[in-house]
Motif scaffolding. Structure first.
Motif, mmCIF file in Angstrom:
data_model
loop_
_atom_site.group_PDB
_atom_site.id
_atom_site.type_symbol
_atom_site.label_atom_id
_atom_site.label_comp_id
_atom_site.label_asym_id
_atom_site.label_seq_id
_atom_site.Cartn_x
_atom_site.Cartn_y
_atom_site.Cartn_z
ATOM 1 N N LEU A 34 0.829 -1.208 0.000
ATOM 2 C CA LEU A 34 0.000 0.000 0.000
ATOM 3 C C LEU A 34 0.860 1.253 0.000
ATOM 4 C CD1 LEU A 34 -2.968 0.943 0.081
ATOM 5 C CD2 LEU A 34 -2.675 1.231 2.540
ATOM 6 N N ARG A 35 1.934 1.250 0.769
ATOM 7 C CA ARG A 35 2.804 2.427 0.785
ATOM 8 C C ARG A 35 3.365 2.691 -0.614
ATOM 9 N NH1 ARG A 35 5.474 5.719 4.570
ATOM 10 N NH2 ARG A 35 7.076 6.927 3.477
ATOM 11 N N LEU A 36 3.722 1.637 -1.323
ATOM 12 C CA LEU A 36 4.227 1.808 -2.684
ATOM 13 C C LEU A 36 3.175 2.451 -3.581
ATOM 14 C CD1 LEU A 36 6.541 1.259 -4.715
ATOM 15 C CD2 LEU A 36 5.445 -0.939 -5.191
ATOM 16 N N LEU A 37 1.922 1.999 -3.452
ATOM 17 C CA LEU A 37 0.840 2.609 -4.230
ATOM 18 C C LEU A 37 0.702 4.090 -3.893
ATOM 19 C CD1 LEU A 37 -1.992 -0.089 -3.985
ATOM 20 C CD2 LEU A 37 -0.449 0.330 -5.910
ATOM 21 N N MET A 38 0.817 4.412 -2.615
ATOM 22 C CA MET A 38 0.702 5.804 -2.186
ATOM 23 C C MET A 38 1.853 6.639 -2.738
ATOM 24 S SD MET A 38 -0.466 5.033 1.749
ATOM 25 C CE MET A 38 -0.866 6.708 2.243
ATOM 26 N N GLU A 39 3.065 6.100 -2.705
ATOM 27 C CA GLU A 39 4.224 6.843 -3.213
ATOM 28 C C GLU A 39 4.152 7.049 -4.723
ATOM 29 O OE1 GLU A 39 7.427 4.428 -1.839
ATOM 30 O OE2 GLU A 39 7.504 5.371 0.153
ATOM 31 N N VAL A 81 -2.088 -3.984 -7.925
ATOM 32 C CA VAL A 81 -1.761 -3.321 -6.662
ATOM 33 C C VAL A 81 -0.316 -3.572 -6.207
ATOM 34 C CG1 VAL A 81 -4.111 -3.190 -5.765
ATOM 35 C CG2 VAL A 81 -2.740 -5.257 -5.348
ATOM 36 N N THR A 82 0.420 -4.383 -6.911
ATOM 37 C CA THR A 82 1.856 -4.504 -6.616
ATOM 38 C C THR A 82 2.643 -3.344 -7.196
ATOM 39 O OG1 THR A 82 2.358 -5.770 -8.623
ATOM 40 C CG2 THR A 82 1.676 -7.029 -6.664
ATOM 41 N N GLY A 83 1.984 -2.534 -8.034
ATOM 42 C CA GLY A 83 2.686 -1.484 -8.780
ATOM 43 C C GLY A 83 3.271 -2.009 -10.065
ATOM 44 N N LYS A 84 3.122 -3.311 -10.312
ATOM 45 C CA LYS A 84 3.615 -3.952 -11.530
ATOM 46 C C LYS A 84 2.437 -4.422 -12.368
ATOM 47 C CE LYS A 84 7.760 -5.724 -9.167
ATOM 48 N NZ LYS A 84 8.508 -6.954 -8.791
ATOM 49 N N THR A 85 2.733 -4.811 -13.592
ATOM 50 C CA THR A 85 1.695 -5.343 -14.463
ATOM 51 C C THR A 85 1.436 -6.815 -14.144
ATOM 52 O OG1 THR A 85 3.233 -6.068 -16.176
ATOM 53 C CG2 THR A 85 2.405 -3.790 -16.318
ATOM 54 N N VAL A 86 0.367 -7.328 -14.704
ATOM 55 C CA VAL A 86 0.058 -8.756 -14.560
ATOM 56 C C VAL A 86 1.228 -9.603 -15.036
ATOM 57 C CG1 VAL A 86 -1.384 -10.626 -15.478
ATOM 58 C CG2 VAL A 86 -2.449 -8.486 -14.701
ATOM 59 N N ALA A 87 1.753 -9.286 -16.206
ATOM 60 C CA ALA A 87 2.865 -10.064 -16.755
ATOM 61 C C ALA A 87 4.098 -9.994 -15.864
ATOM 62 C CB ALA A 87 3.201 -9.581 -18.164
#
Length: 430
Positions: free
Chosen positions: A240-245, A345-351
């Motif tokens: 979540l912090r990564l999403l916020m940043e 939500v990891t900040g990365k794509t599905v792939a």
């Protein structure tokens, strides 16, 4: 350092809000805490059913993870309705209503308290779509955490799940089960915490939301009482912090393509028809139009590959043992059934998420290959006619026969408890 307290600073930094600050000091916040972003951690935990009985404890794991990321985590609660308990009674009239109450209550608290982000710890059928609908409306960094699937029960060597209880009733009516075995099955079908173990609505929606990108990898298949579920809850704070940043919000994740990934997951798993109305409502929350025609289009080109209850043999715990939903997604991506470029939500794509995920275990029989599917096209069929001029949805596994005649008593598609329906040899009109 990037400012993360976009919303909470309204009450923590404004000198004209002394009462708000006094109350926050009163709950134990320090002066240093007043500088931090605040995360609302919502739990649908309550003691009344197995799906939700452990969620408040998981919310505390989430809070510990949030606090470790130099954020303030604050737990609040909202309601839930147990379909498994209210099913077959007038209580089911409140089930779908509860989804919107959940969405409204999360949106209410997060807005009123000025939380900068939200983590939802949810477990039963309407909890998940309700929480994601709220996240879409709020459009603040958010992650849904599924409470996880229940472990199978056991009675005299037989593996049990919630449907075993319904089946036991049928056997009792037909005098094909002893009183001892009837009671034994009822008392052991649900051995503890976790959502109903087959591909019923809870596991369907959890899997769809993971494919949508709003849950962390393995969230939908990590069992409720596993160490993996506890670790997932703790790690959610870091994610979540990564999403916020990065400023990644639900509307960045929930796109038309990501909803197609979710629909595909529902079909390949042979999931509940309830997913149709829930995904449409979730899409509406982020201003995306999803229609019955979209589901029919996906169903027409997507096979059913999972041999899961209620129509199949296995449970979600079995799927987890052979690789879980990420390994399923990796297989689907290899065969061009998923959009790999969708953000999650990891900040990365599905792939990117799936790059290091192991393949499904060889020789497993829970999730079949495209060349040998359970059904070559989808089980979801959209029907139009005088009874449903705007459309209806049926689950067609391919084993129903051609025509149904009654009288019938249908409790719920969810648990497939049907009395008085027989298959006719009369061929359906072309």
């Amino acid at each position: 350092m990037k400012t993360l307290n976009h919303y909470s600073k309204t009450i923590t930094q404004d000198q004209t809000q002394p009462a708000a600050q006094a109350m926050l000091y009163g709950i134990g916040l320090t002066e240093a805490d007043m500088e931090k972003a605040q995360v609302g951690i919502v739990s649908t935990g309550y003691e009344g059913n197995t799906c939700n009985m452990h969620l408040n404890a998981l919310a505390k794991e989430v809070k510990a993870g949030v606090q470790s990321e130099n954020l303030v985590g604050l737990i609040f609660n909202t309601i839930g309705v147990s379909d498994g308990i209210s099913n077959g009674t007038d209580g089911m009239r409140f089930s779908l209503v509860s989804r919107d109450v959940i969405a409204d209550s999360i949106e209410t608290v997060v807005n009123a308290q000025w939380y900068d982000a939200v983590l939802a710890v949810v477990g039963c059928d309407k909890n998940m779509p309700g929480s994601v609908m709220a996240m879409g409306r709020l459009n603040r960094p958010a992650i849904m955490i599924y409470g996880g699937t229940i472990h199978s029960g056991k009675w005299k060597g037989e593996s049990l799940n919630i449907v075993s209880a319904f089946e036991a009733l049928g056997k009792k009516i037909n005098n094909t089960i002893s009183p001892e075995d009837y009671k034994g099955i009822i008392q052991n079908a649900c051995p503890g915490a976790g959502a109903c173990g087959g591909m019923y609505t809870a596991n369907t929606m959890a899997s769809a939301i993971e494919a949508l990108g709003m849950s962390l990898p393995y969230s939908s298949s990590n069992p409720a009482l596993s160490s993996q579920k506890k670790e997932e809850c703790f790690q959610a704070g870091k994610a979540l912090r990564l999403l916020m940043e990065k400023g990644i919000k639900p509307k960045d994740i929930m796109t038309k393509k990501s909803f197609e990934n979710a629909m595909t997951m529902v079909v390949v798993l042979g999931g509940s028809t309830n997913a149709v109305m829930h995904l449409i409502a979730m899409a509406h929350s982020v201003d995306i139009e999803l229609t019955l025609e979209d589901f029919q289009r996906i169903s027409d080109k997507t096979p059913v590959l999972a041999d899961l209850k209620p129509s199949g043999k296995y449970l979600m715990e079995d799927l987890h043992e052979v690789g879980g939903i990420p390994s399923v997604m990796k297989y689907l991506l290899k065969h061009d059934f998923l959009h790999g470029d969708c953000l999650t939500v990891t900040g990365k794509t599905v792939a990117e998420n799936l790059a290091l995920v192991p393949d499904l275990k060889p020789d497993q029989e829970v999730f079949l290959k495209v060349k040998a599917p359970v059904k070559p096209n989808g089980h979801l069929q959209v029907l139009f006619g005088n009874l449903a001029p705007q459309g209806s949805v049926a689950k067609i596994s391919g084993n129903e026969g051609d025509y149904f005649e009654g009288p019938a008593r249908v409790y719920d598609d969810e648990y497939a408890v049907i009395e008085g329906i027989k298959n006719s040899e009369v061929q359906r009109e072309k």
